[in-house]
Design a protein around this motif. Structure first.
Motif, short mmCIF file in Angstrom:
data_model
loop_
_atom_site.label_atom_id
_atom_site.label_comp_id
_atom_site.label_asym_id
_atom_site.label_seq_id
_atom_site.Cartn_x
_atom_site.Cartn_y
_atom_site.Cartn_z
N TYR A 1 0.83 -1.21 0.00
CA TYR A 1 0.00 0.00 0.00
C TYR A 1 0.86 1.25 0.00
CZ TYR A 1 -2.69 3.87 1.91
OH TYR A 1 -3.24 5.10 2.11
N PRO B 1 -11.15 8.31 -8.99
CA PRO B 1 -11.89 7.59 -7.94
C PRO B 1 -11.54 6.11 -7.88
CG PRO B 1 -13.41 8.70 -9.48
CD PRO B 1 -12.03 9.08 -9.88
N ARG C 1 -8.42 5.69 -5.93
CA ARG C 1 -8.70 5.91 -4.51
C ARG C 1 -9.48 4.74 -3.91
NH1 ARG C 1 -9.35 11.23 -2.25
NH2 ARG C 1 -7.63 12.45 -3.07
N MET D 1 -7.97 2.98 -0.74
CA MET D 1 -8.71 3.04 0.53
C MET D 1 -9.22 1.67 0.95
SD MET D 1 -10.58 6.76 0.17
CE MET D 1 -11.32 6.82 1.81
N ARG E 1 -6.07 0.30 2.59
CA ARG E 1 -5.73 1.00 3.83
C ARG E 1 -6.76 0.72 4.93
NH1 ARG E 1 -3.24 6.23 4.84
NH2 ARG E 1 -3.50 6.65 7.06
N ASP F 1 -17.24 11.56 -11.11
CA ASP F 1 -16.53 10.75 -10.13
C ASP F 1 -17.38 9.58 -9.63
OD1 ASP F 1 -14.09 12.02 -10.18
OD2 ASP F 1 -14.57 13.39 -8.55
N ALA G 1 -16.09 5.85 -9.52
CA ALA G 1 -16.12 5.11 -8.25
C ALA G 1 -16.89 3.80 -8.39
CB ALA G 1 -16.76 5.96 -7.16
N ALA H 1 -19.12 8.31 -4.78
CA ALA H 1 -17.72 8.73 -4.75
C ALA H 1 -17.38 9.61 -3.56
CB ALA H 1 -17.38 9.47 -6.04
N THR I 1 -17.21 9.60 -0.21
CA THR I 1 -16.25 9.24 0.83
C THR I 1 -14.84 9.15 0.26
OG1 THR I 1 -17.99 8.00 1.95
CG2 THR I 1 -15.72 7.54 2.62
N MET I 2 -14.71 8.49 -0.89
CA MET I 2 -13.34 8.30 -1.39
C MET I 2 -12.71 9.59 -1.88
SD MET I 2 -13.89 5.92 -4.77
CE MET I 2 -15.16 4.83 -4.14
N MET I 3 -13.53 10.53 -2.35
CA MET I 3 -12.96 11.79 -2.82
C MET I 3 -12.69 12.75 -1.67
SD MET I 3 -12.67 10.82 -5.84
CE MET I 3 -11.81 12.24 -6.52
N SER I 4 -13.25 12.46 -0.48
CA SER I 4 -13.11 13.43 0.60
C SER I 4 -11.85 13.22 1.44
CB SER I 4 -14.35 13.42 1.50
OG SER I 4 -14.43 12.19 2.18
N LEU I 5 -11.16 12.12 1.22
CA LEU I 5 -9.91 11.95 1.97
C LEU I 5 -8.83 12.80 1.31
CD1 LEU I 5 -8.88 10.17 4.40
CD2 LEU I 5 -7.85 8.69 2.69
N PRO I 6 -8.22 13.70 2.07
CA PRO I 6 -7.20 14.57 1.45
C PRO I 6 -6.02 13.75 0.93
CG PRO I 6 -7.68 15.25 3.72
CD PRO I 6 -8.36 13.95 3.50
N GLU I 7 -5.45 14.22 -0.17
CA GLU I 7 -4.36 13.46 -0.80
C GLU I 7 -3.24 13.14 0.19
OE1 GLU I 7 -3.17 14.90 -4.72
OE2 GLU I 7 -1.14 14.19 -4.29
N GLU I 8 -2.93 14.11 1.06
CA GLU I 8 -1.80 13.89 1.98
C GLU I 8 -2.13 12.86 3.06
OE1 GLU I 8 -3.27 16.70 1.26
OE2 GLU I 8 -4.02 17.69 3.06
N ALA I 9 -3.41 12.51 3.18
CA ALA I 9 -3.79 11.53 4.20
C ALA I 9 -3.63 10.10 3.72
CB ALA I 9 -5.22 11.76 4.65
N PHE I 10 -3.37 9.91 2.43
CA PHE I 10 -3.20 8.54 1.93
C PHE I 10 -1.87 7.98 2.42
CE2 PHE I 10 -6.68 9.58 -0.76
CZ PHE I 10 -7.25 8.37 -1.11
#
Lengths: 598, 598
Positions: free
Chosen positions: A311, A344, A347, A351, A354, B514, B518, B587, B589-598
């Motif tokens: 991941y 998407p 992601r 996700m 993760r 999106d 998704a 889509a 939930t998956m679009m709402s996670l900020p990129e830096e949080a992955f």
């Protein structure tokens, strides 16, 4: 080149905030593991894994182990130095009792280190991992004399351990095994036979190798009731307890296999090797089971470990690789294309992995804590309940975390497109390495059978009823919380499906055991999903409470946990309905196809 | 050592009895393919694959291809001889028009041979497989001069073909490609650039290699609108049309990869190589798409092929390996244990794979027949409808059959326990080989996007509506048949789920693309399950009718089809509900996670 950062912060959050590790600080072992100690160990362990083990992972895969003509086996370049550093730092001694030189910390802490080590270098981690399993068996079943002689050296890592079960014609069904033990009248036995698939069976890392070997004493009953456990060192000890003479144990060959090339998978030949009985005659399987439960939890963790490292590398690639444009308009208009993480479907994949990794980690730590409690609690009822939980969840963790750990390593590999198939990127190694975890220590079909055939009915279903009560109680406590409906409702649905499946098994598995077998794998995965969903719901309760209190610089992290958990509930939990539908169809169709029609 | 028996009888049953192959015998191509001819070809083809290709499969994996210092590439031992035999027998000419030396048979017959070849030796089959794709592109887009010059030699197999799309920085997004073409004023171009992942890019099997190369003519627009297709032979032809001078095309290296070692995956360097435009300037992608559709169907078949051969070997092992006892009492009391095929969980695995293999085969043949009809029907409406079906189903077949083909190869490997992980048993090769099919010719996520983003909305949803009508009409016709309720009810449920998912996509994908992204992968798999469920229902109708008529020595076979089909309905179809539930979460939930949080 792949990289790895051990998830120290996530793990501390689980231990400290979610799973109540420190609530047990009044108990032995836990009392030593203060928050400071835990944090220091995880951080130091992370550093060791990232800096010393991870860089050797690809080298180990490419180079593999080498068996020389004289039977010696050498490990890949750098493994010996890394192993010396491992011993030097005492990483193998965390959860061993003080009297044998250990640090007497909870096993639930050591298993986290095991995850980090496996993510960094699974083939390497197996050498000390098997030693831990052997120590567990000796602690439980060996005489004090043997413990005093062998455990201190195994604790430091100067000597390593192995498990010798499988023979060419038997793996799952150990009742068929043929290795024989002839008593010598002096308390020792001559052990003769061939064992296969012996991980870490021979290597150049340690001064001695302590083989635990299942064999049949001459004249013992056939089947599983005639199997005994023996300690057979690679080198017999001299009067001072130092390894001296060779002992008729040799590595006949090492296997060419799909992955974990850095670990020597050996054919071991025992040619009148001297061995000593561990535990009682003909009770070898029982003794070995102690080791196998340890090992099964360890293997479960291997599944998560590969999914985690795969991941991490997939995320880095998805942020870096530019290809195409977002469906909702350019997100990096200054570049010729957007990074693929804008999509998407990318992601969704990331996700999925993760949200599994975090819940799986929570569930194995939760289970390991119960394991510790089952040993150290002063309350008999608490010990029993914890032991029930551990016994119930061990096959689920082994089966589900390795099945999914593999699937998700494959999904992470997919993020790389063609590059994922090319060795230098390292992704395909994670897949090949992860694959073995579904097989060894009891193939996952066997875990499922262990669950439905042994663990569910044991003590009148006490363990599963307690699990229902634990999750049901949680739902009762938090079901009215409006802000957590996105967690409690899907968890309730999952629990209902699991209860319905359990009821179906009780009604139909009794009538025809084939129904239990036919349902077993779906049931195991259903329980895994619910168990992990329960973990996400616990995380959500904590995150929400902390956010309401005002979480300062943790706010983003906690919000992201809620998002990831919501994703798990939306995208992973719906599978429970399909699992219930499938398993409820029973065994009839599959048993009615004549054998010759396959 | 693994073995392989081509499923000739099963395939003939599908062609003759289920899919109405011979109903089209009034049409060109089909008219030549009489039942006798078809049977003879399948049987001869099977023999060739079993006897000549399969024995080279493990050799090819172990030995791999070798690039020599002078840039030559040699294939594994035996490949050249097998390839000569392939050419000798004319296996590459089945579906090529007579005027170029072909046998003018339906492509739907050739694809079956392709399955057999891939099961026997996927790495080998890719050499002629890519040639077929190149022929398809030339047939559609090249001038008569080029066709006359190149096609006859490619038909015999004396020359092979390749597709050159990918560059180091672009795979999915070909708009980024940099290989350039400079017009020379004489109709030719100088092609310069680097292409990667070129399967069969260089080898010792044929006298010449016809590379089809995407490049950008100097001054052409940026992005996908400036890409042209070129024919670049390895060797330029002399006045007699024979390969003569080298042409500035060279293999820079071959990739070290997870599998298909017997096929040379090349980095190809074009250094002012002479090429000729195929089709129109800047319309190269369109021309290449012809090739890619062929290739995608071919790759879909690779998925089934590995699942099929892995299944066959798993069955042989499950009948042979004795381990433990049946849950309902010994089945082989004379032996120390029962063969593992007595266990329901083993049967569950094997029947899952088998019921997929048969339905997947039916669906790809059904689609290939539509592809033939789209070319040869004299009725415009029929041609269009067939073309719609082919276009709609191609990404589904590519995505689903390769995802599942891989998963089921893994499940078959699992049957072997530890032996499945060891190279000599050959099971892990099937897994490694199958893995690539999910990636190349458009990674499966791209197939899913092609489906929901292009194929569904095209012509106002004409293709999917026609599919609903086809399956709905079938259900109307057979829904009242009491004996087939086990088929029609689950199929109806699956169709309902697919229609609901389609409706959801129409409503939510328009509002926010999106949401379509998704949902795409789940939607693709949902359509695959329903498509294969439809195939099983068609098979069941035929089997039931024949059994009622009295089927003589086919009775057992037909009953077993009903059992397998029932299994599919009970155990695979329930997934459609979970797919619908998942994709309907959208889509957000998956679009709402900020990129830096992955």
């Amino acid at each position: 080149m792949p990289s790895y950062n051990a998830p120290v912060e996530d793990t501390l959050f689980l231990l400290n905030d979610v799973l109540g590790f420190h609530d047990h600080s009044h108990l032995p072992r836990f009392s030593e593991a203060t928050p400071d100690v835990v944090e220091a160990i995880l951080k130091e362990g992370a550093k060791f894994c990232e800096e010393q083990l991870q860089p050797l992972n690809q080298i180990g895969d490419h180079e593999g182990c080498t068996r020389h003509d004289d039977g010696r086996v050498t490990t890949p370049k750098g493994f010996k130095e890394a192993y010396d550093a491992f011993c030097e730092a005492g990483w193998g001694s965390l959860a061993i009792p003080e009297q044998y030189g250990g640090q007497n910390l909870p096993a639930s802490l050591a298993v986290v280190l095991n995850e980090f080590m496996c993510s960094a270098n699974m083939a390497f981690a197996m050498y000390p991992g098997l030693t831990q399993g052997a120590i567990a068996a000796l602690l439980e079943h060996a005489s004090d004399e043997f413990k005093d002689t062998y455990l201190p050296k195994m604790t430091t890592g100067e000597w390593t351990g192995t498990m010798n079960l499988t023979e060419p014609h038997c793996g799952t069904d150990l009742g068929l095994l043929r290795t024989k033990a002839v008593p010598q009248g002096d308390g020792s036995y001559k052990i003769s036979g061939t064992k296969i698939f012996i991980s870490a069976g021979e290597h150049d890392l340690s001064d001695n190798i302590v083989h635990l070997v299942l064999a049949r004493i001459e004249g013992a009953p056939a089947g599983t009731k005639g199997i005994s456990l023996f300690l057979v060192p690679k080198k017999r000890l001299d009067a001072d307890g130092n390894p001296a003479e060779d002992n008729g144990v040799s590595c006949g060959s090492i296997e060419e296999k799909m992955g974990i090339h850095g670990n020597a998978t050996c054919v071991m030949n025992y040619d009148e090797a001297t061995g000593w009985l561990i535990g009682e005659e003909n009770k070898g399987l029982r003794a070995m089971f102690v080791m196998m439960n340890e090992a099964r939890l360890g293997v479960a963790i291997q599944g998560v470990s590969q999914s985690e490292v795969a991941y991490q590398n997939a995320v880095a690639y998805a942020k870096d690789r530019i290809q195409g444009r977002s469906l909702t308009g350019p997100k990096a208009p200054d570049k010729p294309a957007d990074p693929i993480i804008v999509h998407p479907d990318v992601r969704r994949v990331l996700m999925t992995i993760r949200s599994f990794n975090e819940a799986a980690r929570a569930l194995y730590i939760h289970t390991a804590i119960k394991g510790d409690i089952s040993h150290v609690s002063e309350d008999e009822a608490e010990r029993q309940a914890a032991d029930d939980f551990m016994g119930l969840m061990t096959p689920v963790l082994k089966g589900v975390l390795t099945d999914k750990g593999f699937d998700y390593s494959v999904m992470a590999q997919q993020m790389f497109g063609g590059h994922g198939y090319i060795s230098e990127w390292g992704m395909e190694q994670f897949v090949r390495d992860a694959r073995i975890a579904m097989i060894y220590e009891g193939a996952n079909g066997i875990q499922a059978l262990d669950l439905v055939g042994r663990k569910l009915p044991a003590n009148g279903g006490r363990a599963i009823q307690a699990f229902f009560k634990e999750v049901g109680g949680f739902l009762k406590e938090h079901g009215d919380n409006e802000d957590l409906q996105g967690f409690t409702k899907p968890l309730k649905k999952g629990l209902d499906d699991l209860q319905a499946a359990t009821m179906w098994l009780m009604q139909n598995g009794m009538a025809n055991p084939d129904n239990a077998g036919a349902a077993s794998t779906d049931y195991m995965h259903l329980m895994g999903l619910v168990g992990m969903g329960y973990m996400w719901a616990k995380i959500a309760v904590v995150a929400q409470a902390k956010l309401e209190e005002g979480a300062g610089d943790k706010e983003e992290m906690l919000k992201n946990k809620l998002t990831l958990g919501t994703f798990y509930m939306e995208r992973l939990m719906p599978e429970t309905g399909a699992q219930l539908a499938r398993l409820s169809t029973g065994a009839q169709t599959m048993m009615s196809l004549p054998e010759e029609a396959f």
